[in-house]
Design a protein around this motif. Sequence first.
Motif, PDB file in Angstrom:
ATOM      1  N   GLU A   5       0.811  -1.215   0.000  1.00 40.92           N
ATOM      2  CA  GLU A   5       0.000   0.000   0.000  1.00 40.92           C
ATOM      3  C   GLU A   5       0.846   1.267   0.000  1.00 40.92           C
ATOM      4  OE1 GLU A   5      -3.613   2.107  -0.057  1.00 40.92           O
ATOM      5  OE2 GLU A   5      -3.184  -0.028  -0.330  1.00 40.92           O
ATOM      6  N   SER A   6       2.009   1.223   0.639  1.00 40.20           N
ATOM      7  CA  SER A   6       2.822   2.435   0.802  1.00 40.20           C
ATOM      8  C   SER A   6       3.951   2.526  -0.218  1.00 40.20           C
ATOM      9  CB  SER A   6       3.427   2.453   2.212  1.00 40.20           C
ATOM     10  OG  SER A   6       4.238   1.298   2.419  1.00 40.20           O
ATOM     11  N   SER A   7       3.932   1.730  -1.277  1.00 38.83           N
ATOM     12  CA  SER A   7       5.039   1.718  -2.229  1.00 38.83           C
ATOM     13  C   SER A   7       5.156   3.062  -2.931  1.00 38.83           C
ATOM     14  CB  SER A   7       4.835   0.609  -3.268  1.00 38.83           C
ATOM     15  OG  SER A   7       3.861   0.986  -4.215  1.00 38.83           O
ATOM     16  N   PRO A   8       6.395   3.470  -3.274  1.00 37.72           N
ATOM     17  CA  PRO A   8       6.591   4.729  -4.017  1.00 37.72           C
ATOM     18  C   PRO A   8       5.824   4.738  -5.332  1.00 37.72           C
ATOM     19  CG  PRO A   8       8.672   3.918  -3.138  1.00 37.72           C
ATOM     20  CD  PRO A   8       7.676   2.833  -2.911  1.00 37.72           C
ATOM     21  N   TYR A   9       5.734   3.584  -5.985  1.00 36.21           N
ATOM     22  CA  TYR A   9       5.009   3.501  -7.249  1.00 36.21           C
ATOM     23  C   TYR A   9       3.541   3.876  -7.062  1.00 36.21           C
ATOM     24  CZ  TYR A   9       2.461   1.278 -11.102  1.00 36.21           C
ATOM     25  OH  TYR A   9       1.603   1.017 -12.143  1.00 36.21           O
ATOM     26  N   LEU A  10       2.884   3.279  -6.056  1.00 34.20           N
ATOM     27  CA  LEU A  10       1.475   3.602  -5.826  1.00 34.20           C
ATOM     28  C   LEU A  10       1.290   5.051  -5.397  1.00 34.20           C
ATOM     29  CD1 LEU A  10      -0.249   0.534  -4.127  1.00 34.20           C
ATOM     30  CD2 LEU A  10      -0.791   1.612  -6.310  1.00 34.20           C
ATOM     31  N   HIS A  11       2.255   5.571  -4.654  1.00 35.64           N
ATOM     32  CA  HIS A  11       2.175   6.974  -4.247  1.00 35.64           C
ATOM     33  C   HIS A  11       2.201   7.886  -5.476  1.00 35.64           C
ATOM     34  CE1 HIS A  11       2.799  10.587  -1.869  1.00 35.64           C
ATOM     35  NE2 HIS A  11       3.841  10.877  -2.632  1.00 35.64           N
ATOM     36  N   ARG A  12       3.113   7.602  -6.412  1.00 33.20           N
ATOM     37  CA  ARG A  12       3.183   8.417  -7.626  1.00 33.20           C
ATOM     38  C   ARG A  12       1.919   8.234  -8.458  1.00 33.20           C
ATOM     39  NH1 ARG A  12       8.552   6.550  -7.401  1.00 33.20           N
ATOM     40  NH2 ARG A  12       8.106   4.893  -8.928  1.00 33.20           N
ATOM     41  N   LEU A  13       1.414   7.000  -8.493  1.00 32.64           N
ATOM     42  CA  LEU A  13       0.203   6.724  -9.257  1.00 32.64           C
ATOM     43  C   LEU A  13      -0.973   7.552  -8.729  1.00 32.64           C
ATOM     44  CD1 LEU A  13       0.184   4.703 -11.602  1.00 32.64           C
ATOM     45  CD2 LEU A  13      -0.977   3.084 -10.106  1.00 32.64           C
ATOM     46  N   ARG A  14      -1.086   7.645  -7.424  1.00 26.95           N
ATOM     47  CA  ARG A  14      -2.167   8.453  -6.835  1.00 26.95           C
ATOM     48  C   ARG A  14      -2.043   9.921  -7.248  1.00 26.95           C
ATOM     49  NH1 ARG A  14      -1.028   5.231  -2.161  1.00 26.95           N
ATOM     50  NH2 ARG A  14      -2.692   3.708  -1.801  1.00 26.95           N
ATOM     51  N   ASN A  15      -0.813  10.420  -7.245  1.00 27.72           N
ATOM     52  CA  ASN A  15      -0.605  11.820  -7.631  1.00 27.72           C
ATOM     53  C   ASN A  15      -1.032  12.061  -9.079  1.00 27.72           C
ATOM     54  OD1 ASN A  15       0.401  12.519  -5.122  1.00 27.72           O
ATOM     55  ND2 ASN A  15       2.544  12.177  -5.704  1.00 27.72           N
ATOM     56  N   SER A  30      -4.198   0.959 -10.941  1.00 26.85           N
ATOM     57  CA  SER A  30      -3.033   0.081 -10.805  1.00 26.85           C
ATOM     58  C   SER A  30      -3.336  -1.330 -11.310  1.00 26.85           C
ATOM     59  CB  SER A  30      -2.593   0.028  -9.338  1.00 26.85           C
ATOM     60  OG  SER A  30      -1.522  -0.863  -9.160  1.00 26.85           O
ATOM     61  N   LYS A  31      -4.510  -1.845 -10.972  1.00 23.64           N
ATOM     62  CA  LYS A  31      -4.876  -3.203 -11.376  1.00 23.64           C
ATOM     63  C   LYS A  31      -4.980  -3.328 -12.886  1.00 23.64           C
ATOM     64  CE  LYS A  31      -8.428  -6.769 -10.711  1.00 23.64           C
ATOM     65  NZ  LYS A  31      -9.724  -7.101 -10.061  1.00 23.64           N
ATOM     66  N   ARG A  32      -5.588  -2.336 -13.535  1.00 22.26           N
ATOM     67  CA  ARG A  32      -5.752  -2.400 -14.986  1.00 22.26           C
ATOM     68  C   ARG A  32      -4.403  -2.274 -15.695  1.00 22.26           C
ATOM     69  NH1 ARG A  32     -10.542   0.915 -17.582  1.00 22.26           N
ATOM     70  NH2 ARG A  32      -9.921  -0.480 -19.292  1.00 22.26           N
ATOM     71  N   ILE A  33      -3.520  -1.453 -15.161  1.00 22.87           N
ATOM     72  CA  ILE A  33      -2.175  -1.327 -15.736  1.00 22.87           C
ATOM     73  C   ILE A  33      -1.435  -2.652 -15.614  1.00 22.87           C
ATOM     74  CG2 ILE A  33       0.088  -0.237 -15.429  1.00 22.87           C
ATOM     75  CD1 ILE A  33      -1.455   2.315 -14.601  1.00 22.87           C
ATOM     76  N   GLU A 267       8.378   1.346 -13.832  1.00 21.28           N
ATOM     77  CA  GLU A 267       7.998   0.254 -12.946  1.00 21.28           C
ATOM     78  C   GLU A 267       8.010  -1.097 -13.664  1.00 21.28           C
ATOM     79  OE1 GLU A 267       6.562  -1.586  -9.364  1.00 21.28           O
ATOM     80  OE2 GLU A 267       7.513   0.353  -9.779  1.00 21.28           O
ATOM     81  N   TYR A 268       7.454  -1.141 -14.873  1.00 22.83           N
ATOM     82  CA  TYR A 268       7.268  -2.423 -15.546  1.00 22.83           C
ATOM     83  C   TYR A 268       8.338  -2.739 -16.596  1.00 22.83           C
ATOM     84  CZ  TYR A 268       2.728  -3.098 -13.355  1.00 22.83           C
ATOM     85  OH  TYR A 268       1.737  -3.306 -12.436  1.00 22.83           O
TER      86      TYR A 268
END
Length: 579
Positions: A5-15, A30-33, A267-268
């Motif tokens: 939940e706290s990953s830098p990737y998810l943080h950037r994604l939220r922004n 995130s799931k669809r990506i 990320e990918y």
Amino acid sequence: MNEPESSPYLHRLRNHCDLLYPNIPPEDVSKRIEEVLEGVKKPRSSGNGLWSSQDAILITYGDSIQRSEESPLETLHQFLRQTVKSDINSVHILPFCPYSSDDGFAVIDYREINPELGDWDDVDRVSSDYRLMADLVINHVSSESEWFKNYQAGKSPGAGFFVEVDPNADLTSVVRPRASSLLREVQTADGSRYVWCTFSHDQVDLNFRNFDVFIEFLKIIRIYLDHGVEILRLDAIGYLWKKIGTTCIHLPETHEMVRFLRTVLDEYAPGTVLITETNVPNQENLTYFGNGNEAHIIYNFSLAPLLLHALLAGTSKYLKAWMMSMPPAPMGCTYLNFTASHDGIGMRPAEGLLSDDEQSEMVSTIEKFGGQLSTRKLGDGTEKVYELNVSLFDALQGTLEGLDRFQIDRFICSQTIMMALEGIPAFYIHSLVATPNDTELVEKTGRARSINRHQWDADALEKLLSDPQSPQSRVSNEILRRMRIRSRQPAFDPSAVQFTLHLKTHFFGFWRQSRDRRQSIFAVNNVTSRRRSLNLSDLNLIVTDDWFDLLSGEHFDDRTQKIALAPYQTLWITNWSGD
């Protein structure tokens, strides 16, 4: 990819989602990506440096060289292996998908290779030998595409994919690169609608407010990466987001979309390089570096018109002033230096750098040398020169004073200046083989840009390249020789230090230094048609080092001597060969 939940990737994604897709939960995004990109092929550069002094790019259409009974992509691959070899290690194949207009930039189906060029196996063979760059034509799609036909029928995928506009809306602030009308009336299942067309009525702009459009482009990126593409060129990216009442160019959402793509690919598929194509004034272009978090590479668009002016006018005044104002690229980013491409020489990047009179004088000279012009429409309805349409080889067949005997020397000087600058050099195939203006193709297509899109017969080209007296042989052999020298010099690393030299304006000079400070190179170019004397004392060569010219091998034991540079001669004066 199950991210905490706290990953830098998810943080950037939220922004990113806060600005672009605030109504979609970031977890759903995130799931669809992940569904699209999980397990995607990673570039060979993953985990290594993204570039070095050995990197250079050849820009070409898939069918710029043709031979009967061979697919053009197969013929291109043979040309690369036999002529270019490893002297240029990357190739940008311009749009290779089925298309309806604009020589490939009105894409019908991104998932397929134009059968007139070859197939994915041909692409795979090129990407196995060369670092491959491909266009992501992201702003618009062909009106003959399945997406647009589905939009008209109210079906998916396609419904909601395009920008509909009230024809009475005030669009006078919109910046246009073309003189055609912005809106196109079309018939849909819901009646008459007006859709946004930045470039032509066959190139209909996509609606990136719809997250499904973004996902479709991720699917396209997945296909490209799995076939060995390592560099993605974001075509016409500056126009991506529309907001009535604004210029609709370089909007905050457009920059956020570039950052979004960068986050996802880092990320990918780390090692994937993004390059933004924004043929606009210099200050606007520079914004696409962001804070080192947008494009890895931006085109050095101002170089082409300023370098052309310097060699036509015989003065480096404006080229030097621009170069002194250019910031070093941010860490992890660099410039793509080019002097010619499949498009014309853009004049917008010269705005504010060359006066109107100087631009007019240059335009007049190019017309005398057989070139043509393309215009764009301003907000007040008037038109202005947008680009010069000309083969660069023929653009340099003389100066403002007229034709002369220095065409080849002047042309090679232009390419040598480009290959020594901070960044990665990119050679258009018709520069590498000194292709002249193709006026017959212009007459055939009715398009000014065709003048620099010649299609060579492979056997005829090979014959010219084997003739040591032909312009094609003289130019290509010398460019490739200089590239072999360049590739061994750490001071020509794209990220190496660069400073402009304060020399008389008949010279254009700059200093490069390797990151370990072991090697210095003083690149000095005579941009005139006369012999010019250079005082070596003006370069402040360190007295304890042995200095010599990489191009000629000449040594300079007396650091206070005067040396004469022939018209358009270049010196790469260094204290270490790099070998």
